[in-house]
Design a protein around this motif. Sequence first.
Motif, PDB file in Angstrom:
ATOM      1  N   GLY A  15     -29.441  16.251  19.827  1.00  0.00           N
ATOM      2  CA  GLY A  15     -29.579  17.596  20.382  1.00  0.00           C
ATOM      3  C   GLY A  15     -31.002  17.972  20.724  1.00  0.00           C
ATOM      4  O   GLY A  15     -31.247  19.055  21.250  1.00  0.00           O
ATOM      5  N   HIS A  16     -31.963  17.098  20.451  1.00  0.00           N
ATOM      6  CA  HIS A  16     -33.367  17.378  20.736  1.00  0.00           C
ATOM      7  C   HIS A  16     -33.849  16.700  22.016  1.00  0.00           C
ATOM      8  O   HIS A  16     -35.026  16.774  22.333  1.00  0.00           O
ATOM      9  N   TYR A  43     -41.142  22.490  23.529  1.00  0.00           N
ATOM     10  CA  TYR A  43     -41.259  21.152  24.083  1.00  0.00           C
ATOM     11  C   TYR A  43     -41.832  20.156  23.090  1.00  0.00           C
ATOM     12  O   TYR A  43     -41.907  18.976  23.386  1.00  0.00           O
ATOM     13  N   THR A  44     -42.267  20.607  21.937  1.00  0.00           N
ATOM     14  CA  THR A  44     -42.844  19.707  20.942  1.00  0.00           C
ATOM     15  C   THR A  44     -41.893  19.498  19.769  1.00  0.00           C
ATOM     16  O   THR A  44     -42.315  19.053  18.708  1.00  0.00           O
ATOM     17  N   ALA A  45     -40.620  19.832  19.955  1.00  0.00           N
ATOM     18  CA  ALA A  45     -39.658  19.669  18.868  1.00  0.00           C
ATOM     19  C   ALA A  45     -39.585  18.218  18.426  1.00  0.00           C
ATOM     20  O   ALA A  45     -39.723  17.300  19.213  1.00  0.00           O
ATOM     21  N   HIS A  46     -39.371  18.052  17.140  1.00  0.00           N
ATOM     22  CA  HIS A  46     -39.272  16.733  16.536  1.00  0.00           C
ATOM     23  C   HIS A  46     -38.089  15.993  17.147  1.00  0.00           C
ATOM     24  O   HIS A  46     -36.959  16.477  17.125  1.00  0.00           O
ATOM     25  N   ALA A  47     -38.307  14.800  17.707  1.00  0.00           N
ATOM     26  CA  ALA A  47     -37.237  14.052  18.368  1.00  0.00           C
ATOM     27  C   ALA A  47     -36.800  12.826  17.584  1.00  0.00           C
ATOM     28  O   ALA A  47     -35.681  12.349  17.764  1.00  0.00           O
ATOM     29  N   GLY A  48     -37.660  12.301  16.740  1.00  0.00           N
ATOM     30  CA  GLY A  48     -37.298  11.101  15.985  1.00  0.00           C
ATOM     31  C   GLY A  48     -38.350  10.773  14.961  1.00  0.00           C
ATOM     32  O   GLY A  48     -39.411  11.405  14.898  1.00  0.00           O
ATOM     33  N   ALA A  49     -38.054   9.768  14.142  1.00  0.00           N
ATOM     34  CA  ALA A  49     -39.007   9.366  13.111  1.00  0.00           C
ATOM     35  C   ALA A  49     -38.728   7.927  12.700  1.00  0.00           C
ATOM     36  O   ALA A  49     -37.579   7.468  12.735  1.00  0.00           O
ATOM     37  N   SER A  77     -35.071  22.546  13.632  1.00  0.00           N
ATOM     38  CA  SER A  77     -35.866  22.919  14.800  1.00  0.00           C
ATOM     39  C   SER A  77     -35.390  22.190  16.057  1.00  0.00           C
ATOM     40  O   SER A  77     -36.109  21.389  16.639  1.00  0.00           O
ATOM     41  N   PRO A  78     -34.137  22.431  16.482  1.00  0.00           N
ATOM     42  CA  PRO A  78     -33.614  21.721  17.650  1.00  0.00           C
ATOM     43  C   PRO A  78     -34.419  22.009  18.893  1.00  0.00           C
ATOM     44  O   PRO A  78     -35.038  23.055  19.037  1.00  0.00           O
ATOM     45  N   TYR A  79     -34.393  21.072  19.831  1.00  0.00           N
ATOM     46  CA  TYR A  79     -35.112  21.226  21.098  1.00  0.00           C
ATOM     47  C   TYR A  79     -34.550  22.399  21.878  1.00  0.00           C
ATOM     48  O   TYR A  79     -33.347  22.593  21.957  1.00  0.00           O
ATOM     49  N   THR A  80     -35.422  23.229  22.436  1.00  0.00           N
ATOM     50  CA  THR A  80     -35.016  24.303  23.323  1.00  0.00           C
ATOM     51  C   THR A  80     -35.920  24.275  24.536  1.00  0.00           C
ATOM     52  O   THR A  80     -36.915  23.565  24.580  1.00  0.00           O
ATOM     53  N   THR A  81     -35.586  25.079  25.533  1.00  0.00           N
ATOM     54  CA  THR A  81     -36.396  25.093  26.749  1.00  0.00           C
ATOM     55  C   THR A  81     -37.767  25.681  26.523  1.00  0.00           C
ATOM     56  O   THR A  81     -38.650  25.573  27.370  1.00  0.00           O
ATOM     57  N   THR A  82     -37.969  26.311  25.364  1.00  0.00           N
ATOM     58  CA  THR A  82     -39.286  26.884  25.072  1.00  0.00           C
ATOM     59  C   THR A  82     -40.012  26.133  23.970  1.00  0.00           C
ATOM     60  O   THR A  82     -41.087  26.520  23.562  1.00  0.00           O
TER      61      THR A  82
END
Length: 227
Positions: free
Chosen positions: A115-116, A95-101, A88-93
């Motif tokens: 890429g996020h 904004y809640t994509a997983h960025a880290g853990a 689930s890479p970050y996209t412009t649509t």
Amino acid sequence: MASSDPPSSSTPSSSFDRFLRKAQLVTGLGVTDEERAKDLEALNVRRCEKMKKDLMESSPLVVFMLKHLRLSGCQVPEENIFCVPCQSPYTTTNYTAHAGAYLPHPHGALKLCAGHFFSTQHVESTITHELLHMFDECRFKVDWTNLRHHACSEIRANNLSGDCRYFRELRRGFVGFTKQHQACVRRRAITSVAANPACPSLAHAERAVNEVWESCLSDTRPFDEIY
């Protein structure tokens, strides 16, 4: 007499060959979609690793957290903060994509989703967020299967890391003027606790956050105040 044997297959490619390969990957001519995706994945990981290294050396937030983790008896080697491709890479649509853990076992590590990220500041707040989880476990012996423990750490991490800055929320599509910061902290804490395998339902996550809200929101350790 010079050997007439063909060049070894291990001979480095010429500058032109490397340029041609790069052009193929950029334009898509002569390469498969899978090859292009792999190239982009590798590029994102390299960029993420560079930002991580720079932040570990120069970011006041990250350097401060690393210092206080050391003072609490928890060293964080550079290799324990690593960049990897994630789903689930970050996209412009999105904004809640997983960025880290934060990965508590076996020795504590931080995963950054290459890429996020949309800015260096986004990487900075993500590292700080996860380091706060590490600090809580190191200093307060958090039990991540205890929903109240998890809720408290999520409240603190969202409150103190910069995750809930006004323009970050605006980018996510959330607009508010009255207690915007608190609303962001609460929403993100509930979402994270609800994703805990030990959490039976969203209602249980909301209850856990509500039960520890006041005490954990006011706990800014190791900071003197909210960043």
